[in-house]
Design a protein around this motif. Structure first.
Motif, PDB file in Angstrom:
ATOM      1  N   LEU A   1      -3.119   5.893  -2.547  1.00  0.00           N
ATOM      2  CA  LEU A   1      -2.601   5.950  -3.970  1.00  0.00           C
ATOM      3  C   LEU A   1      -2.360   4.481  -4.598  1.00  0.00           C
ATOM      4  N   TRP A   2      -2.324   3.622  -3.794  1.00  0.00           N
ATOM      5  CA  TRP A   2      -1.930   2.443  -4.481  1.00  0.00           C
ATOM      6  C   TRP A   2      -2.711   1.384  -3.518  1.00  0.00           C
ATOM      7  N   SER A   3      -2.972  -0.444  -3.214  1.00  0.00           N
ATOM      8  CA  SER A   3      -3.664  -0.586  -3.311  1.00  0.00           C
ATOM      9  C   SER A   3      -3.991  -1.766  -3.938  1.00  0.00           C
ATOM     10  N   GLU A   4      -2.930  -2.960  -3.276  1.00  0.00           N
ATOM     11  CA  GLU A   4      -2.922  -4.463  -3.576  1.00  0.00           C
ATOM     12  C   GLU A   4      -2.507  -5.621  -2.587  1.00  0.00           C
TER      13      GLU A   4
ATOM     14  N   GLU B   1     -13.811   3.167  -3.436  1.00  0.00           N
ATOM     15  CA  GLU B   1     -13.490   4.061  -2.772  1.00  0.00           C
ATOM     16  C   GLU B   1     -14.134   4.701  -0.992  1.00  0.00           C
TER      17      GLU B   1
ATOM     18  N   THR C   1       7.206   0.552 -10.076  1.00  0.00           N
ATOM     19  CA  THR C   1       6.171   1.875 -10.541  1.00  0.00           C
ATOM     20  C   THR C   1       4.493   1.634 -10.879  1.00  0.00           C
ATOM     21  N   PRO C   2       3.832   1.393  -9.750  1.00  0.00           N
ATOM     22  CA  PRO C   2       2.274   1.192  -9.859  1.00  0.00           C
ATOM     23  C   PRO C   2       1.736   2.190 -10.556  1.00  0.00           C
ATOM     24  N   CYS C   3       0.276   1.383 -10.828  1.00  0.00           N
ATOM     25  CA  CYS C   3      -0.333   2.901 -11.211  1.00  0.00           C
ATOM     26  C   CYS C   3      -1.016   3.360  -9.983  1.00  0.00           C
ATOM     27  N   ILE C   4      -0.691   4.997  -9.854  1.00  0.00           N
ATOM     28  CA  ILE C   4      -1.684   5.586  -8.311  1.00  0.00           C
ATOM     29  C   ILE C   4      -2.621   6.376  -9.223  1.00  0.00           C
ATOM     30  N   LYS C   5      -3.463   6.763  -7.943  1.00  0.00           N
ATOM     31  CA  LYS C   5      -4.500   7.993  -8.243  1.00  0.00           C
ATOM     32  C   LYS C   5      -4.578   8.475  -8.365  1.00  0.00           C
TER      33      LYS C   5
ATOM     34  N   ARG D   1       0.833  -1.456   0.456  1.00  0.00           N
ATOM     35  CA  ARG D   1      -0.232  -0.171   0.412  1.00  0.00           C
ATOM     36  C   ARG D   1       0.846   0.877  -0.040  1.00  0.00           C
TER      37      ARG D   1
ATOM     38  N   GLU E   1     -14.547   1.858  -9.543  1.00  0.00           N
ATOM     39  CA  GLU E   1     -13.392   2.679  -8.507  1.00  0.00           C
ATOM     40  C   GLU E   1     -14.584   3.397  -7.437  1.00  0.00           C
TER      41      GLU E   1
END
Length: 620
Positions: A174-177, A251, A191-195, A152, A247
């Motif tokens: 920004l990102w979570s998995e 959220e 480099t994850p794809c962030i919000k 996260r 999405e």
């Protein structure tokens, strides 16, 4: 009526819904600029992307290194990369304290809290400050060894360098998995794809879960990309995507879940319903059992449906065990106030990571415990930086039945405050990892808390004489089962002898990075002979461990399950074979940097003892 008008009405309603959705997340500036976008009469401003490395490490939950060193510490995340793109085990990186599931399989392992949402799997965190607040466009994490632990990434609205702290602190994901296993230990740039978020930030938080890793993850640097002005979507990209709406709904579900602690739980009037459906026909206990599987936010939502379920959702029996750690970013004094009437029977409470940056006050915490502390048996307060001496005094006065207290990484508590813990004579577990506890206070605790079974003193750097501490343990703490002395700098063979003689029920002992212990004094041999119940023994980075010590362990500690002898130069393959043949339950053996144990030996041992995880680390 013409069929055109209903169609226009539907389109108008859809357009209105889109505007409402945009308004929920938009600032006033974005709404004012929407007219310029739609008319397309003005050119969009050019935003230059800013690239910056972390300026400072503000906070973290644990690290492998010492408090007085830079090796393997979180402080290595500040500044430019030290290692990347190289792969391997390097002291110049940031390393957390644990990895894998080994820590859940030892005598000191704690029972998990139920009702933890499946979306929360974080085990550790680190918070980084950057020079310039920006609207994030990318976050690069340079991982140099066993990547894949980050689960996260969050951004904070508070500027740590501002002279005027904000009235409200917001955290956005920004990102979570979920945790995932990465094939191979090689370095990578993650480099994850962030919000996109609607506020500038220079405070980034990484949360990690290392349970799937084969060894410690190592992080080298974090790069934040962003722009000074809030990005504005062009006319073509401003179209609404239905998937995007879904999405946002997810959220909102996350966001409003804990807002309900402050709002929905305070509802006193509910709409009158003629019946409660079939729930009226179910036994009270059965409904309670069904509801016990819901998370706290789900209980908040369900409480709004009807009076019967409101009564069930507010029943103190639903809050015997309560973990608020998954919602750390949204817990504050108001949350605790609304929970008071529901937590009068609470026995387990987890407030780890909560309350920082003024979210929970000393008075708010004290009020809660005065109402809800009488039945508390277990209290988790890891990384609670709001805690001070008053809080510890309230804990000892209001929680007479307390058996487990976790103050891990509560490094803001002043040394004299720990004297209050000695008043809780019923304590069975005490975790003081990375605290400022001093020798006088600890001696008092050991003297009066003779029921202690699990004690963690890892990285407690303000204790002057660990031999005296070990002697007191041997004399007073006869029931001790696990002891963490990680990185204690001055314990000698004398203290080990007192400890082994008095605490013969010990099943777990961590003496990692204790440089004053020397095998030539017979201290490890003495341990092996006096502590036959040992299941976990860490002698990490003690270069003096030799074949004699391993053979004594093989002869006397046949229940051994985990052994760490990283860094020794004196252990041969032959003694390891004896150990593996004798200790049938052994599942973890760390021989990293053991000069006599090369990769060929490890492969041979793995082939002959497939049930044992034999770790051999490397540096390129």
């Amino acid at each position: 009526m013409s069929p055109v008008f209903p169609m226009l009405t539907v389109l108008s309603m859809f357009y209105y819904m889109c505007l409402r959705r945009r308004a929920r997340t938009a600032t006033r500036g974005e709404m004012n600029s929407r007219r310029a976008i739609e008319s397309n009469t003005r050119a969009l401003p050019i935003n230059v992307e800013i690239v910056q490395y972390a300026k400072e490490v503000l906070d973290f939950s644990s690290h492998y290194g010492s408090e007085n060193s830079m090796s393997y510490t979180m402080w290595n995340l500040a500044g430019i990369p030290n290692v990347y793109p190289s792969s391997g085990d390097f002291t110049q990186t940031a390393v957390f304290r644990t990895y894998g599931t080994w820590w859940d399989r030892c005598p000191s392992a704690r029972l998990p809290f139920k009702r933890t949402p499946s979306t929360f799997c974080s085990q550790d965190y680190v918070e980084l400050a950057f020079e310039e607040p920006v609207y994030p466009t990318a976050v690069h994490i340079l991982e140099t060894y066993h990547p894949g632990a980050v689960v996260r990434i969050l951004a904070c609205s508070a500027n740590p360098y501002s002279q005027n702290p904000p009235a409200e602190v917001r955290w956005e994901i920004l990102w979570s998995e979920a945790p995932s296993k990465v094939n191979g230990p090689q370095a990578r740039q993650f480099t994850p794809c962030i919000k996109q978020i609607n506020f500038p930030t220079n405070l980034i938080r990484l949360e990690v879960n290392s349970s799937l890793l084969d060894y410690y993850t190592e992080l080298d640097a974090v790069v934040l990309h962003g722009v000074k002005e809030r990005p504005v979507l062009s006319l073509k990209t401003a179209m609404i995507d239905m998937n995007d709406i879904d999405e946002d709904e997810d959220e909102e579900k996350f966001g409003c879940g804990m807002d309900t602690l402050n709002k929905q739980f305070s509802i006193v009037t509910l709409r009158e319903w003629p019946t409660n459906g079939y729930f009226d026909k179910l036994p009270y206990e059965l409904i309670q059992l069904i509801l016990s599987h819901l998370t706290v936010p789900d209980l908040c939502r369900l409480a709004q449906t009807c009076k019967l379920l409101y009564q069930h959702c507010c029943d103190p029996l639903q809050y015997i065990h309560l973990s608020l750690q998954p919602y750390w970013a949204r817990i504050n004094d108001t949350s605790l106030e609304y929970l008071q009437s529901r937590c009068t029977l609470i026995q387990w409470l987890n407030l780890s990571w909560t309350g920082n940056r003024g979210a929970i006050s000393v008075s708010g915490f004290s009020r809660f415990l005065k109402v809800c502390g009488s039945e508390l048996v277990r209290l988790e307060l890891s990384c609670g930086h709001f805690l001070n001496e008053t809080c510890l005094e309230v804990i000892t006065e209001m929680c007479p039945n307390l058996q487990e207290l976790n103050l891990s990484s509560c490094d803001k508590i002043p040394p004299q405050a720990f004297n209050h813990i000695a008043k809780v004579g019923s304590l069975k577990r005490l975790i003081l990892y990375r605290t400022k506890v001093e020798q006088t206070a600890l001696l008092s605790i050991l003297n009066f808390c003779s029921e202690l079974q699990h004690l963690s003193l890892g990285s407690c750097v303000m204790i002057e004489d660990y031999d005296l501490i070990a002697s007191m343990m041997g004399a007073k703490c006869k029931k001790l089962r696990s002891l963490d002395l990680w990185r204690c700098k001055n314990i000698t063979e004398s203290g080990i002898a007192e400890l082994a003689s008095g605490c013969q029920l010990l099943e777990e002992l961590d003496l990692g990075w204790c440089p004053t212990l020397q095998s030539s004094t017979g201290c490890f041999t003495n341990l092996a002979r006096k502590l036959p119940n040992l299941q976990k023994l860490f002698l990490t980075a003690n270069r003096s461990v030799c074949d004699t010590d391993i053979e004594e362990l093989a002869a006397n500690c046949t229940h051994l399950r985990q052994l760490d002898i990283l860094g020794t130069r004196m252990v041969s393959p032959a003694s390891l074979r004896k150990l593996l043949e004798s200790c049938k339950d052994l599942s973890l053996l760390d021989v990293s940097f053991c000069s006599q144990i090369d990769n060929r030996v490890v492969l041979e041992l793995n082939a002959n003892f497939p049930n044992v995880f034999i770790k051999k680390s490397f540096t390129q």
